[in-house]
Design a protein around this motif. Structure first.
Motif, PDB file in Angstrom:
ATOM      1  N   ALA A 185       0.988  -1.218   0.078  1.00 28.48           N
ATOM      2  CA  ALA A 185       0.061   0.032  -0.036  1.00 28.48           C
ATOM      3  C   ALA A 185       0.915   1.167  -0.051  1.00 28.48           C
ATOM      4  CB  ALA A 185      -0.937  -0.117   1.152  1.00 28.48           C
ATOM      5  N   LYS A 186       2.061   1.162   0.627  1.00 24.58           N
ATOM      6  CA  LYS A 186       2.845   2.531   0.971  1.00 24.58           C
ATOM      7  C   LYS A 186       3.563   2.511  -0.596  1.00 24.58           C
ATOM      8  CE  LYS A 186       6.247   4.629   3.726  1.00 24.58           C
ATOM      9  NZ  LYS A 186       7.039   4.607   4.982  1.00 24.58           N
ATOM     10  N   ALA A 187       4.174   1.363  -1.132  1.00 25.66           N
ATOM     11  CA  ALA A 187       4.602   1.683  -2.518  1.00 25.66           C
ATOM     12  C   ALA A 187       3.485   2.370  -3.511  1.00 25.66           C
ATOM     13  CB  ALA A 187       4.857   0.284  -2.880  1.00 25.66           C
ATOM     14  N   LYS A 188       2.379   1.789  -3.520  1.00 24.06           N
ATOM     15  CA  LYS A 188       1.600   2.194  -4.567  1.00 24.06           C
ATOM     16  C   LYS A 188       0.999   3.915  -4.277  1.00 24.06           C
ATOM     17  CE  LYS A 188      -1.426  -1.784  -5.091  1.00 24.06           C
ATOM     18  NZ  LYS A 188      -2.789  -2.497  -5.054  1.00 24.06           N
ATOM     19  N   LEU A 189       1.193   4.194  -2.756  1.00 25.61           N
ATOM     20  CA  LEU A 189       0.877   5.570  -2.559  1.00 25.61           C
ATOM     21  C   LEU A 189       2.371   6.562  -3.009  1.00 25.61           C
ATOM     22  CD1 LEU A 189      -0.634   7.808  -1.138  1.00 25.61           C
ATOM     23  CD2 LEU A 189       0.769   7.395   0.950  1.00 25.61           C
ATOM     24  N   VAL A 190       3.585   5.857  -3.059  1.00 29.37           N
ATOM     25  CA  VAL A 190       4.503   6.580  -3.543  1.00 29.37           C
ATOM     26  C   VAL A 190       4.621   6.718  -4.928  1.00 29.37           C
ATOM     27  CG1 VAL A 190       7.038   6.585  -3.564  1.00 29.37           C
ATOM     28  CG2 VAL A 190       6.041   5.913  -1.230  1.00 29.37           C
ATOM     29  N   ALA A 191       4.199   5.593  -5.478  1.00 31.63           N
ATOM     30  CA  ALA A 191       4.109   5.581  -7.134  1.00 31.63           C
ATOM     31  C   ALA A 191       3.147   6.547  -7.538  1.00 31.63           C
ATOM     32  CB  ALA A 191       3.619   4.184  -7.667  1.00 31.63           C
ATOM     33  N   ALA A 192       1.711   6.719  -6.986  1.00 27.33           N
ATOM     34  CA  ALA A 192       0.847   7.922  -7.241  1.00 27.33           C
ATOM     35  C   ALA A 192       1.433   9.221  -7.023  1.00 27.33           C
ATOM     36  CB  ALA A 192      -0.149   7.350  -6.452  1.00 27.33           C
TER      37      ALA A 192
ATOM     38  N   LEU B  61       4.543  10.006  -7.388  1.00 23.92           N
ATOM     39  CA  LEU B  61       5.665  10.509  -8.366  1.00 23.92           C
ATOM     40  C   LEU B  61       5.150  10.556  -9.568  1.00 23.92           C
ATOM     41  CD1 LEU B  61       8.195   7.480  -7.478  1.00 23.92           C
ATOM     42  CD2 LEU B  61       8.529  10.020  -7.248  1.00 23.92           C
ATOM     43  N   VAL B  62       3.882   9.939  -9.951  1.00 23.83           N
ATOM     44  CA  VAL B  62       3.111  10.234 -11.141  1.00 23.83           C
ATOM     45  C   VAL B  62       2.568  11.404 -11.252  1.00 23.83           C
ATOM     46  CG1 VAL B  62       1.134   9.572 -12.641  1.00 23.83           C
ATOM     47  CG2 VAL B  62       2.622   7.849 -11.735  1.00 23.83           C
ATOM     48  N   LEU B  63       1.962  11.810 -10.246  1.00 24.41           N
ATOM     49  CA  LEU B  63       1.475  13.064  -9.933  1.00 24.41           C
ATOM     50  C   LEU B  63       2.437  14.376 -10.079  1.00 24.41           C
ATOM     51  CD1 LEU B  63      -1.142  14.798  -9.537  1.00 24.41           C
ATOM     52  CD2 LEU B  63      -0.391  14.765  -7.149  1.00 24.41           C
ATOM     53  N   GLU B  64       3.607  14.187  -9.712  1.00 25.70           N
ATOM     54  CA  GLU B  64       4.673  15.091  -9.609  1.00 25.70           C
ATOM     55  C   GLU B  64       4.948  15.076 -11.108  1.00 25.70           C
ATOM     56  OE1 GLU B  64       5.865  17.454  -7.724  1.00 25.70           O
ATOM     57  OE2 GLU B  64       4.527  16.626  -6.063  1.00 25.70           O
ATOM     58  N   MET B  65       5.041  13.945 -11.872  1.00 23.07           N
ATOM     59  CA  MET B  65       5.478  14.152 -13.445  1.00 23.07           C
ATOM     60  C   MET B  65       4.480  14.864 -14.232  1.00 23.07           C
ATOM     61  SD  MET B  65       7.370  10.412 -14.007  1.00 23.07           S
ATOM     62  CE  MET B  65       6.573   9.436 -13.110  1.00 23.07           C
ATOM     63  N   LEU B  66       3.208  14.810 -13.796  1.00 22.79           N
ATOM     64  CA  LEU B  66       2.265  15.295 -14.452  1.00 22.79           C
ATOM     65  C   LEU B  66       2.377  16.739 -14.297  1.00 22.79           C
ATOM     66  CD1 LEU B  66      -0.810  12.729 -14.068  1.00 22.79           C
ATOM     67  CD2 LEU B  66       0.249  13.168 -16.230  1.00 22.79           C
TER      68      LEU B  66
END
Length: 65
Positions: A9-16, A18-23
């Motif tokens: 769950a923590k890894a999914k949150l970090v991935a989300a 990171l994707v938001l920051e790239m956007l």
């Protein structure tokens, strides 16, 4: 097992995040390029809000249905 689920769950949150920051970074690049090309600030705001409406409205419709 509970530890693995929490880590996943923590890894999914970090991935989300990171994707938001790239956007967000991509938005800044595109907006800077558009404004440097001479697009009016008011026209850019209208285009940005219109495109956001087209993206978010269907999501909101189906989530509230």
């Amino acid at each position: 097992m509970a530890m693995e689920e929490g880590a996943m769950a923590k890894a999914k949150l970090v991935a989300a995040v990171l994707v938001l920051e790239m956007l967000i970074a991509g938005f800044h690049v595109v907006s800077r390029a558009a404004l440097d090309m001479g697009v009016s600030k008011m026209a850019f705001l209208v285009y940005r809000n219109g495109s956001a409406l087209l993206v978010i409205a269907p999501v909101a419709y189906f989530l509230e249905k």
